[in-house]
Design an enzyme around this catalytic site. Structure first.
Site, short mmCIF file in Angstrom:
data_model
loop_
_atom_site.label_atom_id
_atom_site.label_comp_id
_atom_site.label_asym_id
_atom_site.label_seq_id
_atom_site.Cartn_x
_atom_site.Cartn_y
_atom_site.Cartn_z
N GLU A 241 0.85 -1.18 0.00
CA GLU A 241 0.00 0.00 0.00
C GLU A 241 0.89 1.24 0.00
O GLU A 241 1.84 1.30 0.78
CB GLU A 241 -0.91 0.04 1.23
CG GLU A 241 -1.90 1.19 1.15
CD GLU A 241 -2.88 1.24 2.32
OE1 GLU A 241 -2.81 0.39 3.23
OE2 GLU A 241 -3.71 2.14 2.31
N GLY B 135 3.05 2.37 10.68
CA GLY B 135 2.83 1.67 11.93
C GLY B 135 2.67 0.17 11.70
O GLY B 135 3.33 -0.64 12.33
N ALA B 136 1.78 -0.17 10.77
CA ALA B 136 1.52 -1.56 10.48
C ALA B 136 0.67 -1.62 9.22
O ALA B 136 0.15 -0.61 8.77
CB ALA B 136 0.78 -2.23 11.63
N HIS C 79 -9.37 -4.15 10.09
CA HIS C 79 -9.34 -3.94 8.64
C HIS C 79 -9.77 -5.19 7.89
O HIS C 79 -10.14 -5.11 6.72
CB HIS C 79 -7.92 -3.58 8.19
CG HIS C 79 -7.63 -2.10 8.14
ND1 HIS C 79 -8.49 -1.19 7.57
CD2 HIS C 79 -6.55 -1.39 8.57
CE1 HIS C 79 -7.96 0.03 7.65
NE2 HIS C 79 -6.80 -0.06 8.26
N GLU D 77 -5.45 -3.00 12.83
CA GLU D 77 -5.13 -3.81 11.64
C GLU D 77 -6.04 -5.03 11.55
O GLU D 77 -6.45 -5.41 10.47
CB GLU D 77 -3.65 -4.23 11.66
CG GLU D 77 -2.65 -3.09 11.80
CD GLU D 77 -2.82 -1.97 10.79
OE1 GLU D 77 -3.29 -2.25 9.66
OE2 GLU D 77 -2.49 -0.82 11.12
N GLU E 33 -9.88 3.83 6.33
CA GLU E 33 -9.09 4.32 7.47
C GLU E 33 -9.94 5.04 8.52
O GLU E 33 -9.84 4.75 9.71
CB GLU E 33 -7.93 5.20 6.98
CG GLU E 33 -6.87 4.45 6.18
CD GLU E 33 -6.32 3.24 6.90
OE1 GLU E 33 -6.45 3.13 8.14
OE2 GLU E 33 -5.74 2.37 6.22
N GLU F 132 -2.33 -4.00 6.99
CA GLU F 132 -3.38 -4.99 7.18
C GLU F 132 -3.46 -6.05 6.08
O GLU F 132 -4.54 -6.57 5.81
CB GLU F 132 -4.73 -4.26 7.26
CG GLU F 132 -5.22 -3.62 5.94
CD GLU F 132 -4.89 -2.14 5.78
OE1 GLU F 132 -3.94 -1.69 6.44
OE2 GLU F 132 -5.56 -1.46 5.01
N ASN F 133 -2.36 -6.43 5.45
CA ASN F 133 -2.40 -7.45 4.40
C ASN F 133 -3.25 -8.63 4.84
O ASN F 133 -3.12 -9.11 5.97
CB ASN F 133 -0.99 -7.96 4.12
CG ASN F 133 0.03 -6.84 4.07
OD1 ASN F 133 -0.06 -5.97 3.24
ND2 ASN F 133 0.97 -6.86 5.02
ZN LIG Z 1 -5.48 1.50 8.81
#
Ligand SMILES: [Zn+2]
Length: 887
Positions: free
Chosen positions: A126, A267-268, A307, A304, A326, A270-271
């Protein structure tokens, strides 16, 4: 790099893709400098339109071979450049396309696409990173089923992970290599693709879903750090259960994996089924993580995970819809935290953050709507406006509809759009459909930037027992949007009687649903009947709308609300309003050489709160903290002198320390516990209050105050208390400060996440010597410009959180940050651009700083080579939007 004039992408130009990709079969052979990627795509025309060329996105790619339906494409059948693959005469029927590319993950310093964090291979796709792995229709409305085979030397990468479920794995006979095949049955856009290869430790657990399915859970970390994953795993399980109970959402794959890596731009991520995390949001132990770190881990793990439904199962049609995943997911993680911890404390913390970041963004040249309509570089739109204001917009839908209709709308959204790439309109339509409301005016929250300003004029008629509120709203002009239309604003309110209880709310004689009035016009009046006495007005309770409110309410009334309002947010707000009024006046006094004034009323309000032992300690701690420097500067609005802002704020905090010294010392002692550290919210709240007292007491500049902090530093048995003591010492130029910083480095030299704190804390010391110190720290052996966490810790903290030293009158802070950005830009433009956004409030500064900032900005803008990321931020920051017509 800037090779051509950047072309803006516009929402109005959206059209569906000419081609679909149904399945993606990837075969990735990992190698440090020559990883090969074979991608087999099943391509078909989208709809019955006229034949169109097939144009796939790329980014710095090297093509090795290309085959169509198994046959090599002749050289004149396609054109491949590093950033595009075009087949002009693609057959107008379904076909298979096989593309082989070769990548160098080791030299990928942008940390987008496939790269190495230490020796671990990982991906970040992303927003547009997949095109750095293979040529693809790299847009979120192209959703495909992925099967990923990964192959590697066993000694280099013992663990091979990708999205979905593991379907095969094993050794490759006769070699020292092995492979794994992962299949993800859920169609997804390419930005959710992930793979990981490395030698990683693993912590395993399991979760039984509400329908009784067993899901394997796994967290992968650097070997030796497995014992720091417990809180992350616990947070994950609580998040999974909460999403079932609160939104009816169940997890869908057989396994859910988290991988923590040390080099990560965000930060992270969400795959699907394989979240990749900045290790800062996974690893925690009492000795190395603060309460804030624990809370951050809980929130980001939940975010995450959530998501999976709001982002993965239902994704965004295009990047303009980023807030759809988001804003909604931030709202969900805020609600999760509110339920897990304290709703009042969570709301106050979220609003403080909103004001300090999003309100500031909204008031400056980088202001943009929650759903922008134009971008040059999408990476620059992962902003406070999209995330935090986006969450506020969802919260307002709930305030307008009430909790039941809100849940019904969410349920409809999940059933109607599952498996789709959706738009904001489709999301909001679900709430219109379940409630029968017309939401068209509400949509302005997505299209109009700027923080609405609400002016309330109350008139009480004691004879008629009527309260009339005359309410005016304006939305200030923002870049490209000189004229705004009125918003739908849900304003929660209470009328507080003299005994502290709420009076009945009868609007035009009828009870008010949810205690919320709806503003829809520029000027409106609301009449409340049967109001038996002159009430104290408690407006925008719980911060029901992200607006700036002005009400003619005097200090006595604010003190009354601070002591009696049954809405905890507004109790806190009343103290903040008292403090802000004082601070603004003291900033002016300080600038003209006077001494800051003391406000006995504010001290009394704080005294009442300190005495009230029924209040949550975390709430009291928040009340002791006056508005932030960024917040004060934004309220002042123009001709801001950051030194005066800092001086006025510090003087107020010192005055609180002196005035309430005995009480603060008593609370400090009462909140100190001999029990072993526990990260739960009540324990964390007690530490927060204790450490707030410690800090205020030290500000009295008494030797005892400093000695208390130094003692706590040395004797702390957890990172929260040690770090808080170090923060307190950092604000005082005393010998104890240098001793503590040296000791801290020695203790934690081997722990990168803790050393980040050491860098950050030195960067925010508000003293003129800090710039030299930060410059010297960029040459410290522990500093590395290849690690985004380290950059954020030292340069980011200096630029974003040290208002006096970044904004030095001599311009030295600006030059330092700009020079660092220019050096970083070629390696990691995304992080460079983020640093550059520290200049966003330059126009609000006093003349000399404004001139220095502009000189620096123009110097950067004039550089011959600049990434699109930094170029975009600088151009928008410099643009004169004072009278700009809509573009
Ligand atoms: Zn997010």
């Amino acid at each position: 790099m800037r090779t051509e004039e950047p072309r803006p992408v516009r929402l109005e130009d959206y059209r569906p893709p000419d081609w679909r990709i149904g399945t993606v079969e990837l075969d990735v052979v990992l190698h440090p400098t020559a990883t090969t990627v074979r991608a087999k795509l099943s391509v078909s025309p989208n709809g019955a339109g006229a034949p169109a060329p097939l144009v796939l996105d790329g980014d710095e790619l090297t093509l090795c071979s290309i085959r169509l339906d198994g046959k090599p494409l002749p050289a004149d059948g396609f054109v491949a450049t590093p950033d595009r693959l075009t087949i002009a005469q693609a057959p107008h029927r379904p076909f298979d396309l096989e593309i082989e590319t070769v990548l160098d993950p080791t030299s990928n310093t942008k940390l987008m696409g496939l790269y190495r964090a230490g020796s671990t291979y990982c991906t970040q796709c992303e927003a547009e990173g997949f095109r750095r792995i293979t040529y693809f229709l790299d847009r979120p409305d192209v959703m495909a089923i992925y099967t990923t085979r990964i192959e590697a030397e066993k000694k280099d990468a013992g663990v091979l992970l990708a999205n979905g479920n593991l379907v095969a794995h094993g050794d490759i006979a006769g070699t020292s290599r092995h492979f794994a095949v992962w299949h993800d049955p859920f169609p997804k856009p390419s930005y959710l693709f992930a793979l990981v290869g490395g030698n990683l430790g693993c912590v395993k657990d399991s979760f039984t879903t509400m329908s009784g399915r067993n899901v394997a859970l796994a967290i992968y970390v650097e070997p030796g750090k497995e014992d720091r994953c417990g809180y992350a795993m616990d947070s994950l399980k609580r998040a999974m259960r909460w999403d079932e109970l609160t939104f009816g959402r169940e997890y869908d794959l057989d396994i859910f994996m988290i991988v923590a890596v040390s080099a990560f731009n965000m930060g992270a991520m969400e795959n699907k089924g394989l979240n990749v995390f900045n290790d800062k949001y996974v690893l925690a132990s009492p000795a190395t993580a603060t309460d804030g770190d624990y809370a951050g881990i809980e929130a980001v793990i939940a975010h995450e995970y959530f998501h999976n439904w709001t982002g993965d199962r239902i994704t965004c049609r295009d990047w303009f819809q980023l807030c759809l995943k988001e804003g909604l997911t931030v709202f969900r993680d805020q609600e999760f935290t509110a339920d897990q911890r304290s709703r009042a404390v969570e709301r106050i913390s979220d609003v403080r953050e909103l004001r300090a970041s999003q309100f500031v963004e909204d008031a400056g040249p980088l202001a943009h709507p929650v759903r922008p309509t134009l971008y040059h570089e999408i990476n620059n739109f992962y902003t406070a406006t999209v995330y935090q204001k986006g969450a506020e917009v969802v919260r307002m839908i709930k305030a307008l509809l009430g909790p039941q209709a809100f849940r019904a709308g969410m349920d409809l959204y999940f059933t109607r759009h599952d498996g789709q790439a959706a738009t904001v309109e489709q999301f909001v339509q679900c709430f219109a459909d379940v409630s029968g409301r017309d939401m068209s005016q509400f949509m302005r929250w997505y299209s109009q930037a700027g923080t609405p300003e609400i002016k309330v004029a109350p008139h009480y008629d004691s004879a008629a027992r009527i309260l009339r509120l005359e309410i005016a709203q304006i939305v200030p002009p923002t870049p490209g949007q000189p004229n705004k239309k009125p918003m739908t604003v849900p304003l929660a309110l209470g009328l507080v009687g003299r005994d502290g209880d709420d009076l009945p709310l009868l609007l035009d004689g009828r009870p008010l649903p949810h205690g919320v009035i709806e503003l829809t016009q520029s000027n409106q009046s609301f009449v409340f009947n049967n109001v038996p006495e002159h009430p104290a007005l408690s407006l925008n309770r719980g911060f029901s709308a992200p607006v700036k409110l002005s009400v003619p309410i005097d200090a006595d009334e604010l003190r009354f609300l601070a002591a009696h309002d049954r809405d905890p947010f507004n109790r806190w707000q009343a103290v903040q309003t008292l403090a802000m009024t004082l601070l603004k006046s003291n900033v002016a006094t300080v600038r003209s050489g006077g001494a800051p004034r003391l406000d006995q009323g504010l001290m009394d309000a704080l005294g009442a709160i300190l005495k009230d032992t029924a209040l949550e300690p975390a709430f009291v701690a928040l009340t002791l903290s006056p508005p932030s420097e960024a917040d004060i500067a934004r309220e002042i609005g123009s001709d801001v002198d950051p030194d005066a802002v800092y001086a006025a704020r510090r003087a107020l905090r010192a005055a609180i320390g002196r005035h309430h010294g005995a009480r603060l010392a008593e609370i400090y002692a009462r909140m100190t516990s001999a029990d072993a550290y526990r990260p739960d919210a009540p324990s964390a709240g007690r530490r927060a209050l204790k450490n707030a007292c410690l800090d205020l007491l030290a500000l009295t500049e008494s030797d005892a105050g400093i000695a208390r902090a130094f003692d706590q530093y040395r004797n702390a048995d957890n990172m929260t208390d040690r770090m808080a003591a170090l923060e307190t010492l950092a604000a005082h130029n005393r010998p104890e400060r240098a001793a503590a910083f040296d000791d801290f480095y020695t203790r934690y030299a081997d722990d990168p996440l803790v050393i980040d704190k050491w860098f950050a804390l030195q960067a925010v010391i508000p003293e003129p010597t800090t710039l030299d110190r930060v410059l010297a720290l960029t040459r410290h052996p522990a500093f590395s410009a290849a690690n985004p966490n380290r950059i954020r810790a030292l340069i980011g903290a200096f630029a974003q959180a040290n208002h006096t030293q970044f904004n030095r009158r001599d311009g030295g802070g600006y030059d330092f940050v700009a020079n660092f950005v220019l050096e970083l830009d070629a390696k990691n433009p995304q992080v460079a651009a983020r640093l550059m956004s520290a200049f966003r409030s330059w126009r609000a500064l006093e003349a000399q700083r404004r001139e220095r900032a502009e000189t620096t900005l123009r110097r950067v803008a004039a550089m011959p080579v600049l990434s699109p990321d930094v170029n975009d931020i600088v151009a928008r920051t410099l643009a004169d939007n004072s009278n700009q017509p809509a573009c």
